[in-house]
Scaffold this motif. Structure first.
Motif, PDB file in Angstrom:
ATOM      1  N   ASP A 111       1.000  -1.316  -0.095  1.00  0.00           N
ATOM      2  CA  ASP A 111       0.386   0.175   0.024  1.00  0.00           C
ATOM      3  C   ASP A 111       0.923   1.307  -0.206  1.00  0.00           C
ATOM      4  N   ASP A 112       0.196   2.383   0.107  1.00  0.00           N
ATOM      5  CA  ASP A 112       1.159   4.011  -0.038  1.00  0.00           C
ATOM      6  C   ASP A 112       1.723   4.311   1.151  1.00  0.00           C
ATOM      7  N   ALA A 113       1.063   3.334   2.041  1.00  0.00           N
ATOM      8  CA  ALA A 113       2.048   3.877   3.597  1.00  0.00           C
ATOM      9  C   ALA A 113       3.911   2.615   3.351  1.00  0.00           C
ATOM     10  N   GLN A 114       3.733   1.970   2.354  1.00  0.00           N
ATOM     11  CA  GLN A 114       4.862   1.494   2.872  1.00  0.00           C
ATOM     12  C   GLN A 114       5.889   1.104   0.890  1.00  0.00           C
ATOM     13  N   ALA A 115       4.924   1.879   0.424  1.00  0.00           N
ATOM     14  CA  ALA A 115       6.281   3.420  -0.675  1.00  0.00           C
ATOM     15  C   ALA A 115       6.495   4.459   1.065  1.00  0.00           C
ATOM     16  N   ALA A 116       5.401   4.912   1.639  1.00  0.00           N
ATOM     17  CA  ALA A 116       6.295   5.822   2.211  1.00  0.00           C
ATOM     18  C   ALA A 116       6.923   5.278   2.584  1.00  0.00           C
ATOM     19  N   ARG A 117       7.155   4.447   3.332  1.00  0.00           N
ATOM     20  CA  ARG A 117       8.244   3.847   4.582  1.00  0.00           C
ATOM     21  C   ARG A 117       9.725   3.596   3.697  1.00  0.00           C
ATOM     22  N   ALA A 118       9.528   2.792   2.623  1.00  0.00           N
ATOM     23  CA  ALA A 118      10.288   2.630   1.936  1.00  0.00           C
ATOM     24  C   ALA A 118      11.286   3.809   1.952  1.00  0.00           C
TER      25      ALA A 118
ATOM     26  N   THR B 247       6.225  -2.082  -8.010  1.00  0.00           N
ATOM     27  CA  THR B 247       6.914  -1.644  -8.268  1.00  0.00           C
ATOM     28  C   THR B 247       7.067   0.067  -7.727  1.00  0.00           C
ATOM     29  N   GLU B 248       5.644   0.718  -7.388  1.00  0.00           N
ATOM     30  CA  GLU B 248       6.617   1.717  -6.418  1.00  0.00           C
ATOM     31  C   GLU B 248       7.170   1.637  -5.056  1.00  0.00           C
ATOM     32  N   ILE B 249       6.235   0.927  -4.180  1.00  0.00           N
ATOM     33  CA  ILE B 249       7.707   0.195  -3.136  1.00  0.00           C
ATOM     34  C   ILE B 249       8.907   0.384  -3.187  1.00  0.00           C
ATOM     35  N   CYS B 250       9.121  -0.337  -4.587  1.00  0.00           N
ATOM     36  CA  CYS B 250      10.565  -0.433  -4.392  1.00  0.00           C
ATOM     37  C   CYS B 250      11.991   0.450  -5.403  1.00  0.00           C
TER      38      CYS B 250
ATOM     39  N   CYS C 271       7.271  -4.878   0.881  1.00  0.00           N
ATOM     40  CA  CYS C 271       6.286  -6.205  -0.524  1.00  0.00           C
ATOM     41  C   CYS C 271       6.617  -7.373  -0.230  1.00  0.00           C
ATOM     42  N   ASN C 272       5.968  -8.016  -0.523  1.00  0.00           N
ATOM     43  CA  ASN C 272       5.413  -9.111  -0.265  1.00  0.00           C
ATOM     44  C   ASN C 272       6.014  -9.959  -1.480  1.00  0.00           C
ATOM     45  N   LEU C 273       6.726  -9.102  -2.594  1.00  0.00           N
ATOM     46  CA  LEU C 273       8.310 -10.495  -3.214  1.00  0.00           C
ATOM     47  C   LEU C 273       8.257 -10.877  -2.216  1.00  0.00           C
ATOM     48  N   LYS C 274       8.754 -10.533  -1.683  1.00  0.00           N
ATOM     49  CA  LYS C 274      10.342 -11.108  -0.767  1.00  0.00           C
ATOM     50  C   LYS C 274       9.748 -12.924  -0.045  1.00  0.00           C
TER      51      LYS C 274
END
Length: 276
Positions: free
Chosen positions: A72-79, A183-186, A102-105
């Motif tokens: 979510d956007d919160a994870q992107a901001a945290r990243a 992608t946005e999180i990364c 990121c759930n890909l991990k």
């Protein structure tokens, strides 16, 4: 299906998180166990549980696996906050390996950070690791990586004189495309990665990395071969050459001539800035 095909199918299911086999005997998931029927009759109703195989045939429970993060956007901001705090590449690698947003991990075997010489004048960025990269923990080591090595050798470069990474550090299950939010999180990690390396020339390999790092919606076939500019979070500008991804060239060998022109431009740029 031959053994190679079966192995590929099992690998796909394992990468997708399927970790339980089918039972030899069918189970009636709607059937009520005798114990549940007695409890209901006694007025101690409990939610029905699906009938399963007998205890003697039931496998031991699997060890708990990490829960996937909901992107979510919160994870992107945290990243963005975490990546900005990295003072050097070692810190950035450690922060990326510890990041759980990121759930890909959760389905990847390795965090694929980079390969090559971080002091090199040229940095190449692809999209995401594939199966070979996930197993070895290095970018571009499969078939497309071998082609990339040959292309680099043709202009006098090798892994000791270039630096290579990806937008995404973890292999998407089944080699699917990363979602826009993943992608946005990364994004903050690869942007900080480029900023810390500070190459004199940046090369984006393929459509996804080109669109992300150049912040464009124009397709790679129109972008390739034309110099553009990547702007780092601190405002620095790096000359950037978008070109075709080696995996695309393996599927479309006739387009290798286009990539060759791009890499001749890259060689000329490196010579002009007195590098490599």
């Amino acid at each position: 299906m031959d053994s190679a095909g079966l192995r590929e199918l099992l690998t796909f299911y394992a990468d997708a998180g399927v970790d339980e086999p089918l039972w030899d005997m069918p189970a009636d998931r709607f059937a009520e166990t005798q114990q549940e029927a007695e409890q209901r009759a006694a007025g101690r109703q409990q939610p029905a549980r699906p009938a399963a195989a007998s205890a003697g045939n039931r496998p031991a429970p699997s060890p708990a696996t990490p829960k996937a993060a909901v992107p979510d956007d919160a994870q992107a901001a945290r990243a963005r906050e975490i990546a900005a705090g990295a003072a050097n590449l070692d810190e950035l690698r450690a922060q990326l390996e510890a990041f759980d947003g990121c759930n890909l991990k959760t389905t990847a075997k390795s965090t694929v950070f980079a390969d090559g010489n971080p002091q090199a004048s040229i940095m190449l960025v692809g999209e995401a690791p594939g199966r070979d990269e996930d197993l070895q923990g290095l970018p571009f080591v499969g078939r497309s990586g071998k082609l990339l090595d040959r292309i680099l050798a043709a202009i006098g470069l090798d892994r000791s004189s270039v630096y290579i990474s990806n937008v995404i550090a973890w292999r998407p299950p089944g080699n699917r495309d990363p979602s826009p939010l993943e992608t946005e999180i990364c994004r903050p990690f690869i942007e900080r990665h480029i900023e810390l390396v500070a190459p004199k020339v940046l090369v984006t390999l393929g459509n996804p990395s080109t669109k992300l790092l150049l912040r464009t919606q124009t397709g790679i076939m129109r972008m390739r071969g034309n110099w553009a500019v990547h702007r780092t979070p601190s405002g620095s500008e790096i000359p950037t050459m978008p070109t075709l991804h080696p995996a695309y060239l393996l599927r479309n060998p006739a387009h290798k001539a286009l990539a060759w022109r791009d890499f001749l431009e890259i060689r000329a740029k490196l010579d002009a800035v007195g590098s490599a």
